[in-house]
Scaffold this motif. Structure first.
Motif, mmCIF file in Angstrom:
data_model
loop_
_atom_site.group_PDB
_atom_site.id
_atom_site.type_symbol
_atom_site.label_atom_id
_atom_site.label_comp_id
_atom_site.label_asym_id
_atom_site.label_seq_id
_atom_site.Cartn_x
_atom_site.Cartn_y
_atom_site.Cartn_z
ATOM 1 N N ASP A 24 0.786 -1.081 -0.170
ATOM 2 C CA ASP A 24 0.084 0.111 -0.004
ATOM 3 C C ASP A 24 0.868 1.257 -0.100
ATOM 4 O OD1 ASP A 24 -2.772 -1.155 0.215
ATOM 5 O OD2 ASP A 24 -1.709 -2.021 2.217
ATOM 6 N N GLU A 25 2.233 1.112 0.484
ATOM 7 C CA GLU A 25 2.905 2.190 0.481
ATOM 8 C C GLU A 25 4.435 1.637 0.553
ATOM 9 O OE1 GLU A 25 2.671 6.230 2.999
ATOM 10 O OE2 GLU A 25 3.018 4.812 4.138
ATOM 11 N N VAL A 26 5.375 2.331 0.123
ATOM 12 C CA VAL A 26 6.798 2.087 0.123
ATOM 13 C C VAL A 26 7.537 3.205 0.875
ATOM 14 C CG1 VAL A 26 8.948 1.565 -1.516
ATOM 15 C CG2 VAL A 26 6.441 0.638 -2.158
ATOM 16 N N ILE A 27 8.526 2.771 1.658
ATOM 17 C CA ILE A 27 9.411 3.500 1.979
ATOM 18 C C ILE A 27 10.878 3.316 1.630
ATOM 19 C CG2 ILE A 27 10.636 4.029 4.148
ATOM 20 C CD1 ILE A 27 8.258 3.357 5.974
ATOM 21 N N LYS A 28 11.370 4.562 0.909
ATOM 22 C CA LYS A 28 12.624 4.376 0.393
ATOM 23 C C LYS A 28 13.751 4.591 1.088
ATOM 24 C CE LYS A 28 13.948 7.981 -2.058
ATOM 25 N NZ LYS A 28 15.209 8.284 -1.672
ATOM 26 N N SER A 29 14.881 3.978 1.279
ATOM 27 C CA SER A 29 15.984 4.358 2.159
ATOM 28 C C SER A 29 16.632 5.438 1.259
ATOM 29 C CB SER A 29 16.992 3.178 2.242
ATOM 30 O OG SER A 29 16.222 1.936 3.066
ATOM 31 N N PRO A 30 17.152 6.444 2.205
ATOM 32 C CA PRO A 30 17.771 7.708 1.594
ATOM 33 C C PRO A 30 18.795 7.272 0.430
ATOM 34 C CG PRO A 30 18.302 7.721 3.760
ATOM 35 C CD PRO A 30 17.392 6.513 3.658
ATOM 36 N N GLY A 31 19.664 6.369 0.693
ATOM 37 C CA GLY A 31 20.836 5.951 -0.184
ATOM 38 C C GLY A 31 20.219 5.463 -1.581
ATOM 39 N N ILE A 32 18.969 5.133 -1.766
ATOM 40 C CA ILE A 32 18.445 4.804 -3.036
ATOM 41 C C ILE A 32 17.923 5.984 -3.899
ATOM 42 C CG2 ILE A 32 16.737 3.455 -4.150
ATOM 43 C CD1 ILE A 32 16.593 1.802 -1.782
ATOM 44 N N SER A 33 18.546 6.238 -4.987
ATOM 45 C CA SER A 33 18.050 7.430 -5.962
ATOM 46 C C SER A 33 17.172 6.925 -6.663
ATOM 47 C CB SER A 33 19.354 7.688 -6.729
ATOM 48 O OG SER A 33 19.151 8.527 -7.977
ATOM 49 N N HIS A 34 16.203 8.147 -6.996
ATOM 50 C CA HIS A 34 15.204 7.990 -7.899
ATOM 51 C C HIS A 34 15.376 7.576 -9.222
ATOM 52 C CE1 HIS A 34 11.932 9.358 -5.171
ATOM 53 N NE2 HIS A 34 12.580 10.219 -4.667
ATOM 54 N N LYS A 35 16.629 7.483 -9.640
ATOM 55 C CA LYS A 35 17.228 6.988 -10.871
ATOM 56 C C LYS A 35 17.422 5.651 -10.920
ATOM 57 C CE LYS A 35 19.817 11.186 -11.653
ATOM 58 N NZ LYS A 35 21.198 11.694 -11.776
ATOM 59 N N ALA A 36 17.296 4.817 -9.828
ATOM 60 C CA ALA A 36 17.618 3.351 -9.447
ATOM 61 C C ALA A 36 16.712 2.739 -10.453
ATOM 62 C CB ALA A 36 17.639 3.041 -8.113
ATOM 63 N N ALA A 37 16.892 1.925 -10.763
ATOM 64 C CA ALA A 37 16.030 0.637 -11.757
ATOM 65 C C ALA A 37 14.707 0.448 -11.128
ATOM 66 C CB ALA A 37 16.864 -0.419 -12.168
ATOM 67 N N ILE A 38 14.951 0.160 -9.690
ATOM 68 C CA ILE A 38 13.533 -0.205 -9.120
ATOM 69 C C ILE A 38 12.890 0.730 -8.800
ATOM 70 C CG2 ILE A 38 14.785 0.077 -6.897
ATOM 71 C CD1 ILE A 38 12.124 -2.609 -7.386
ATOM 72 N N MET A 39 13.377 2.005 -8.572
ATOM 73 C CA MET A 39 12.246 3.134 -8.396
ATOM 74 C C MET A 39 11.827 3.661 -9.584
ATOM 75 S SD MET A 39 12.788 3.922 -5.311
ATOM 76 C CE MET A 39 11.933 5.565 -5.431
ATOM 77 N N GLN A 40 12.429 3.301 -10.873
ATOM 78 C CA GLN A 40 11.624 3.639 -12.242
ATOM 79 C C GLN A 40 10.561 2.935 -12.326
ATOM 80 O OE1 GLN A 40 12.358 6.323 -14.095
ATOM 81 N NE2 GLN A 40 13.866 6.830 -12.383
ATOM 82 N N GLN A 41 10.821 1.474 -12.009
ATOM 83 C CA GLN A 41 10.064 0.516 -12.076
ATOM 84 C C GLN A 41 8.644 0.767 -11.414
ATOM 85 O OE1 GLN A 41 11.800 -3.513 -11.620
ATOM 86 N NE2 GLN A 41 9.856 -4.627 -12.600
ATOM 87 N N LEU A 42 8.836 1.080 -10.014
ATOM 88 C CA LEU A 42 7.776 1.549 -9.137
ATOM 89 C C LEU A 42 6.952 2.619 -9.404
ATOM 90 C CD1 LEU A 42 9.471 0.525 -5.707
ATOM 91 C CD2 LEU A 42 7.978 -0.733 -7.019
#
Length: 442
Positions: free
Chosen positions: A63-81
């Protein structure tokens, strides 16, 4: 509610503990291997996790995702989400939902750690129930699982502020904005500044904002923002001339000072950090008597212009936390003695131009410590100062001894990241201190 946390480090593990305590169905997913300490915490609290890769089906069901600060929005998983339109927040945003005390949040390119520790020191001296957390190795979320406090003093990086939605501190401090982490922000200082300004996003006239009034980007942003908190602009203290009065801070009809002699920390930047901390403490009600008594008892933090001792008549300073150009500038400005400057490491897209006049005025010789010193060497070669290079810290210290004379300062203030030769800036600073100490006892 189902919550998925990306990243199983300090921030992610802390968020998982808080979610578990609140009865939330939580799952942790890390693309890397989770450290044994964090893995033990997750296992001990029966929190399911995966490591070494992300299973998109498990994350997609959140229902919600918490992103750790070290993960950039450019990361593949972020683009997928992003394509799934899942709500994505930071640990700070999540933790703030459950914090009942007042929040004092500090951000900026430089000086954050010293300032938050000093604010904590002043509130603790006043007997206030206060906790210290954030970007200093102590997760805000984990802090909330261990008890409740009247005040939370948070150090916040730009990474932790990127996805702020509802987070609103009672007092926010923006110390400065100078180029840093630009590789994360497409080498745009404006994009980096925008992340910092998120600290103001939800603040109203009931809250307080302390900021550097000579910071052009911030003052311009404030002029454009429609809803503002109560503003407390601060200036860098002037350089005292011979015979002049040492700078004093006047706030709410109270006088504090002389600031320069109230703290055992060198440099005008530390006087500025102290002014910000005193302002924040005064706003929450700490008396001038307690502040005046507590300030001299604050001895500063490791790796920030930390005096390591005197060897062969030379003063040795560990400023390993200076991982950007602006930090190195303030370090050089903190001394009147000739400086042997140890710099270098991983270049983060640095523009060394602002350092040139200070190096020319203050530095006797330069020693570049890193696997690849080509960029920094090219930047300072035109000054014509003695330059030596090495990829071994012990050699850099030996070179400093051979160059130095009694009355000089050897300053480790790298202006670069540490990961080419060291685990982190702490490892770099600790090795420097240990080597100097070893030579002192010989």
């Amino acid at each position: 509610m189902r919550l998925v946390i990306l990243g199983g480090g300090e921030s992610g593990t802390g968020a998982a503990l808080l979610a578990k305590q609140q009865g939330i169905d939580v799952f942790v997913s890390d693309a890397a291997v989770i450290t044994p300490g964090c893995k033990y915490v997750l296992t001990n609290h029966q929190i399911p996790f995966e490591e070494g890769g992300h299973t998109i089906e498990k994350i997609q069901s959140a229902d919600e995702v918490i992103k750790s600060p070290g993960i950039s929005h450019k990361a593949a998983i972020m683009q997928q989400l992003h394509s799934y339109s899942l709500p994505i927040i930071d640990e700070i945003e999540f933790a703030a939902r459950y914090a009942k005390g007042k929040i004092i949040a500090v951000t900026g390119s430089n000086g954050k750690s010293t300032t938050v520790h000093l604010i904590y020191h002043l509130l603790h001296a006043a007997g206030y129930p206060v906790a210290l957390a954030g970007n200093i190795g102590h997760s805000f979320a984990k802090c909330l699982t261990q008890g409740h406090y009247n005040y939370y003093v948070l150090e916040l990086s730009s990474f932790q502020l990127e996805t702020i939605s509802h987070f609103k501190p009672d007092i926010a401090c923006l110390l400065n904005i100078t180029p840093d982490h630009l590789d994360r922000y497409d080498y745009s200082i404006e994009a980096y500044a925008k992340a910092k300004w998120n600290i103001l996003r939800n603040m109203t006239g009931l809250e307080h904002f302390i900021y550097h009034k000579e910071d052009r980007l911030t003052t311009q942003y404030l002029q454009e923002k429609k809803s503002l908190p109560q503003l407390h602009p601060m200036s860098m203290p002037p350089i005292p001339s011979i015979g002049s009065d040492i700078f004093r801070l006047n706030l709410h009809n109270q006088s504090f000072g002389p600031i320069a002699t109230s703290i055992a920390l060198p440099g005008r930047h530390n006087q500025y950090n102290t002014m910000v901390a005193v302002t924040a403490a005064t706003l929450v009600g700490v008396s001038s008597t307690i502040i005046t008594s507590a300030l001299p008892k604050f001895s500063g933090l490791p790796h920030r212009l930390e005096w390591c001792g005197r060897l062969q008549g030379i003063d040795w300073y560990n400023d390993s936390k200076a991982t950007n150009v602006a930090s190195a500038v303030v370090a050089l400005l903190s001394f009147t003695q000739p400086i042997i400057w140890i710099a270098g490491g991983i270049d983060k897209g640095n523009d060394y131009g602002s350092l040139l006049p200070f190096v020319k005025e203050k530095v006797k010789a330069m020693i570049f410590l890193g696997k690849d010193n080509s960029v920094i060497r090219k930047a300072f070669h035109p000054l014509g100062l003695p330059i030596q290079e090495t990829d071994k810290l012990a050699s850099a210290i030996d070179m400093s001894l051979s160059i130095g004379s009694p009355g000089d300062v050897v300053l480790l203030s790298p202006a670069c990241a540490s990961f080419d030769l060291f685990k982190n800036f702490e490892d770099r600073g600790n090795q420097f201190k240990e080597r100097v100490k070893l030579l002192m006892v010989k």
